[in-house]
Design a protein around this motif. Structure first.
Motif, PDB file in Angstrom:
ATOM      1  N   ILE A 147      30.354  -8.189 -15.859  1.00 44.33           N
ATOM      2  CA  ILE A 147      31.434  -8.526 -14.927  1.00 44.33           C
ATOM      3  C   ILE A 147      32.658  -7.668 -15.226  1.00 44.33           C
ATOM      4  O   ILE A 147      33.257  -7.080 -14.322  1.00 44.33           O
ATOM      5  CB  ILE A 147      31.785 -10.026 -15.005  1.00 44.33           C
ATOM      6  CG1 ILE A 147      30.635 -10.870 -14.447  1.00 44.33           C
ATOM      7  CG2 ILE A 147      33.088 -10.326 -14.258  1.00 44.33           C
ATOM      8  CD1 ILE A 147      30.792 -12.359 -14.666  1.00 44.33           C
ATOM      9  N   LEU A 148      33.023  -7.566 -16.496  1.00 45.48           N
ATOM     10  CA  LEU A 148      34.188  -6.768 -16.887  1.00 45.48           C
ATOM     11  C   LEU A 148      33.953  -5.289 -16.609  1.00 45.48           C
ATOM     12  O   LEU A 148      34.840  -4.590 -16.129  1.00 45.48           O
ATOM     13  CB  LEU A 148      34.526  -7.004 -18.362  1.00 45.48           C
ATOM     14  CG  LEU A 148      34.958  -8.433 -18.712  1.00 45.48           C
ATOM     15  CD1 LEU A 148      35.068  -8.597 -20.220  1.00 45.48           C
ATOM     16  CD2 LEU A 148      36.247  -8.813 -18.013  1.00 45.48           C
ATOM     17  N   GLN A 149      32.755  -4.809 -16.912  1.00 37.55           N
ATOM     18  CA  GLN A 149      32.408  -3.397 -16.696  1.00 37.55           C
ATOM     19  C   GLN A 149      32.529  -3.022 -15.216  1.00 37.55           C
ATOM     20  O   GLN A 149      32.988  -1.936 -14.876  1.00 37.55           O
ATOM     21  CB  GLN A 149      30.976  -3.128 -17.188  1.00 37.55           C
ATOM     22  CG  GLN A 149      30.506  -1.709 -17.044  1.00 37.55           C
ATOM     23  CD  GLN A 149      31.076  -0.812 -18.124  1.00 37.55           C
ATOM     24  OE1 GLN A 149      31.289  -1.242 -19.239  1.00 37.55           O
ATOM     25  NE2 GLN A 149      31.326   0.434 -17.785  1.00 37.55           N
ATOM     26  N   ASP A 150      32.146  -3.939 -14.336  1.00 33.31           N
ATOM     27  CA  ASP A 150      32.188  -3.672 -12.893  1.00 33.31           C
ATOM     28  C   ASP A 150      33.572  -3.898 -12.282  1.00 33.31           C
ATOM     29  O   ASP A 150      33.771  -3.648 -11.103  1.00 33.31           O
ATOM     30  CB  ASP A 150      31.152  -4.538 -12.165  1.00 33.31           C
ATOM     31  CG  ASP A 150      29.722  -4.094 -12.451  1.00 33.31           C
ATOM     32  OD1 ASP A 150      29.518  -2.930 -12.862  1.00 33.31           O
ATOM     33  OD2 ASP A 150      28.801  -4.924 -12.274  1.00 33.31           O
ATOM     34  N   GLY A 151      34.519  -4.399 -13.082  1.00 33.29           N
ATOM     35  CA  GLY A 151      35.879  -4.580 -12.584  1.00 33.29           C
ATOM     36  C   GLY A 151      36.169  -5.959 -12.018  1.00 33.29           C
ATOM     37  O   GLY A 151      37.172  -6.161 -11.356  1.00 33.29           O
ATOM     38  N   GLY A 152      35.289  -6.911 -12.268  1.00 40.50           N
ATOM     39  CA  GLY A 152      35.509  -8.276 -11.813  1.00 40.50           C
ATOM     40  C   GLY A 152      34.268  -8.865 -11.173  1.00 40.50           C
ATOM     41  O   GLY A 152      33.238  -8.187 -11.020  1.00 40.50           O
ATOM     42  N   LEU A 153      34.364 -10.118 -10.792  1.00 41.24           N
ATOM     43  CA  LEU A 153      33.213 -10.852 -10.280  1.00 41.24           C
ATOM     44  C   LEU A 153      32.724 -10.328  -8.925  1.00 41.24           C
ATOM     45  O   LEU A 153      31.528 -10.142  -8.728  1.00 41.24           O
ATOM     46  CB  LEU A 153      33.556 -12.340 -10.177  1.00 41.24           C
ATOM     47  CG  LEU A 153      32.404 -13.271  -9.863  1.00 41.24           C
ATOM     48  CD1 LEU A 153      31.316 -13.170 -10.919  1.00 41.24           C
ATOM     49  CD2 LEU A 153      32.899 -14.704  -9.758  1.00 41.24           C
TER      50      LEU A 153
END
Length: 169
Positions: A147-153
């Motif tokens: 989730i953090l790697q993709d920039g959020g949910l």
């Protein structure tokens, strides 16, 4: 989003509420730059002017209490904050921060304003590079790191949906 964060500490007290993070009078704007330019101004009038990409907030108990406004973690992230380390977080703020891709870490780390921290989310270690002290934290699970790697949910959902659709399903 990196699994390792390196940054300068901004120190804040217990019970920093969302009205302090971003005062309600600025919530009428949709400009992230405008929100970020007022972040934390009630607590430290120099914060928004001097925070740099990669900086880390270290705070006491109950960070993010108050109203459930998502603009609070959004404004912090857009201002350049890469992580928040606090003794505890308000539940909704914690969830909103992860949802927008801002790492929030429950820990009691000894750090002064201006210290340099290194946080390894995968290994679960925070090291104060200024003092040499370190502490262990709960490592972030792969799902949370994703989730953090993709920039959020929402970006995480869209990324995974795209992966599923690429298989012809």
């Amino acid at each position: 989003m990196k699994k390792e964060i390196n940054g300068k500490v901004w120190k804040f007290r217990d019970s920093i509420d969302t009205d302090v993070i971003i005062p309600g009078r600025y919530l009428r704007t949709f400009s992230l730059d405008e929100l970020a330019s007022h972040v934390m101004e009630g607590e430290n009038s120099e914060f928004a002017k001097n925070v740099e990409k990669g900086d880390i907030i270290v705070a006491g108990w109950n960070f993010g209490c108050g109203s459930s406004r998502e603009q609070a973690p959004v404004a912090l992230k857009h201002a350049g904050v890469d992580a928040i380390v606090a003794r505890s977080f308000a539940r909704i703020f914690y969830r909103n921060a992860i949802n927008v891709g801002l790492p929030v870490i429950v820990a009691d780390i000894e750090a002064d304003e201006g210290d340099k921290l290194q946080i390894d989310l995968e290994k679960g270690i925070i090291q104060n590079l200024t003092t040499g002290k370190s502490c262990h934290i709960q490592p972030f699970h792969d799902f949370m790191l994703g989730i953090l790697q993709d920039g959020g949910l929402v970006p995480h959902y869209l990324h995974n949906k795209q992966d599923t659709n690429s298989d012809g399903l």
